[in-house]
Scaffold this motif. Structure first.
Motif, PDB file in Angstrom:
ATOM      1  N   PHE A  85     -25.963 -21.574 -74.783  1.00  0.00           N
ATOM      2  CA  PHE A  85     -26.804 -20.420 -74.266  1.00  0.00           C
ATOM      3  C   PHE A  85     -26.115 -19.856 -72.966  1.00  0.00           C
ATOM      4  O   PHE A  85     -25.882 -18.714 -72.631  1.00  0.00           O
ATOM      5  CB  PHE A  85     -28.319 -20.668 -74.187  1.00  0.00           C
ATOM      6  N   PHE A  86     -25.851 -20.830 -71.858  1.00  0.00           N
ATOM      7  CA  PHE A  86     -25.522 -20.605 -70.516  1.00  0.00           C
ATOM      8  C   PHE A  86     -24.453 -21.580 -70.080  1.00  0.00           C
ATOM      9  O   PHE A  86     -24.697 -22.764 -70.171  1.00  0.00           O
ATOM     10  CB  PHE A  86     -26.501 -20.365 -69.492  1.00  0.00           C
ATOM     11  N   SER A  87     -23.349 -21.064 -69.584  1.00  0.00           N
ATOM     12  CA  SER A  87     -22.362 -21.966 -69.081  1.00  0.00           C
ATOM     13  C   SER A  87     -22.020 -21.890 -67.621  1.00  0.00           C
ATOM     14  O   SER A  87     -22.113 -20.744 -67.031  1.00  0.00           O
ATOM     15  CB  SER A  87     -21.137 -21.869 -69.802  1.00  0.00           C
ATOM     16  N   PHE A  88     -22.163 -22.815 -66.873  1.00  0.00           N
ATOM     17  CA  PHE A  88     -21.948 -22.722 -65.464  1.00  0.00           C
ATOM     18  C   PHE A  88     -20.511 -22.908 -65.177  1.00  0.00           C
ATOM     19  O   PHE A  88     -20.128 -22.522 -63.665  1.00  0.00           O
ATOM     20  CB  PHE A  88     -22.876 -23.935 -64.888  1.00  0.00           C
ATOM     21  N   ASP A  89     -19.638 -23.298 -65.883  1.00  0.00           N
ATOM     22  CA  ASP A  89     -18.178 -23.774 -65.600  1.00  0.00           C
ATOM     23  C   ASP A  89     -17.387 -22.788 -66.248  1.00  0.00           C
ATOM     24  O   ASP A  89     -17.534 -22.311 -67.228  1.00  0.00           O
ATOM     25  CB  ASP A  89     -17.726 -25.284 -66.081  1.00  0.00           C
ATOM     26  N   ASP A  90     -16.373 -22.075 -65.439  1.00  0.00           N
ATOM     27  CA  ASP A  90     -15.516 -21.061 -65.732  1.00  0.00           C
ATOM     28  C   ASP A  90     -13.961 -22.112 -65.715  1.00  0.00           C
ATOM     29  O   ASP A  90     -13.547 -21.969 -64.835  1.00  0.00           O
ATOM     30  CB  ASP A  90     -15.310 -20.074 -64.742  1.00  0.00           C
ATOM     31  N   LYS A  91     -13.760 -22.705 -66.912  1.00  0.00           N
ATOM     32  CA  LYS A  91     -12.674 -23.538 -67.124  1.00  0.00           C
ATOM     33  C   LYS A  91     -11.552 -22.695 -67.365  1.00  0.00           C
ATOM     34  O   LYS A  91     -11.274 -21.785 -68.047  1.00  0.00           O
ATOM     35  CB  LYS A  91     -12.682 -24.378 -68.413  1.00  0.00           C
TER      36      LYS A  91
END
Length: 335
Positions: A85-91
């Motif tokens: 739903f939500f991702s904190f990491d911008d890989k």
């Protein structure tokens, strides 16, 4: 509860209902919509239910009330699903032999002038060419005259109402369509020669709801008719996913599945097709990954590579060229 006034008790009752609904959503991936289509509607409500529980959690904390534990516990139970739903990491891990795959529901290139601009078709072409993907999966691809995509190879499959297409820089060894009866939605695939390996790319456009978000009951005469439509669509999607899954199981190559699923990552459809593969957004995305133009953060467009592949980057493009936002992933085949 004795320390709560009447208004707070009412709010906690509503909080309890919303918490129970969230618990139900955790079970949705294991409930076949073809057998139980009504409960599947909650898969679309997941973003609203999660956000509402988060609001209640903050509300009770600010009031220094122990009632914050209800939403806290329910959210923690489903913590493992939250990254969808939500991702904190911008890989971002870029490799020279990555392939760039872009998926975009172009909404028939604005043929009915939903977006008040005469240049949408050209703008889409310019956008695609600027991103320079190796593979493009188009859904609702029709009225394609004067579409200037600078990619040599393509497989365009037309239906009576719409179309679907795969454009690629790679050689197409084989191609085909999975046709569904009584619908313009379908799935196509292309076997591509990439770095001495054959990879099958599936372009998916599952059964559409065909909602008019500007009208009451989304274009239906009443809520009962709307719910009936939802149930029918969920049942059709379930059938289509089963057919797709069987087709993938019979495929001798590694596969990438991409396209417009017309459902969320909290559905049975997603859970079924995710067997043996990764979600590019979960691997390398950021924020909500919203892919549908609506006030809730719906993510219904997916890029799902084989488990053996690595996702180095995932991007959702905030461009107003359709009712969907294009998504692109950099994928390393590890070959």
């Amino acid at each position: 509860m004795k320390k709560l006034n009447f208004f707070d008790k009412l709010l906690f009752f509503i909080n309890s209902l919303v918490a129970v609904l969230l618990l139900f959503t955790y079970a949705l991936p294991f409930i076949d919509p073809e057998k139980h289509p009504t409960i599947a509607i909650l898969s679309l409500a997941y973003p609203a239910i999660v956000i509402t529980n988060c609001i209640f959690l903050v509300f009770w904390i600010l009031k220094l009330k122990v009632q914050f534990l209800l939403s806290t516990i329910v959210l923690l139970i489903g913590l493992s699903t939250f990254n969808a739903f939500f991702s904190f990491d911008d890989k971002e891990v870029i490799k020279d032999n990555d392939i760039k795959l872009l998926s975009f529901n172009v909404r028939r290139f604005n043929v009915y002038n939903w977006i008040k601009s005469p240049t949408v078709k050209q703008d889409i072409s310019d956008f695609i060419n600027k991103q320079n993907p190796d593979i493009v999966c188009f859904q609702e691809y029709t009225n394609e005259k004067n579409v200037h995509i600078k990619i040599t190879n393509s497989y365009v499959y037309k239906t009576s109402a719409s179309g679907i297409a795969i454009y690629t820089k790679y050689k197409i060894l084989d191609k085909g369509a999975i046709n569904f009866k009584n619908t313009a939605n379908n799935i196509i695939y292309a076997d591509l020669k990439i770095n001495k390996e054959t990879i099958r790319v599936y372009n998916v456009h599952l059964q559409s709801f065909r909602l008019d978000t500007q009208k009451k009951h989304y274009g239906d005469k009443d809520n009962e008719a709307l719910i009936k439509r939802f149930k029918s669509v969920f049942s059709e999607q379930s059938h289509q996913i089963k057919v797709l899954k069987k087709h993938i199981q019979d495929c001798p190559y590694k596969t990438i599945v991409a396209g417009d699923f017309n459902n969320t990552a909290f559905s049975w459809n997603y859970h079924e097709i995710m067997e043996g593969r990764k979600d590019a957004f979960v691997e390398a995305g950021i924020n909500f990954g919203k892919s549908y133009h609506y006030f809730f953060p719906f993510r219904i467009d997916f890029i799902l590579p084989d488990n053996s592949m690595e996702v180095g980057k995932f991007t959702t493009y905030d461009v107003n060229l359709s009712d969907h936002y294009p998504v692109m992933a950099r994928i390393n085949l590890n070959n």
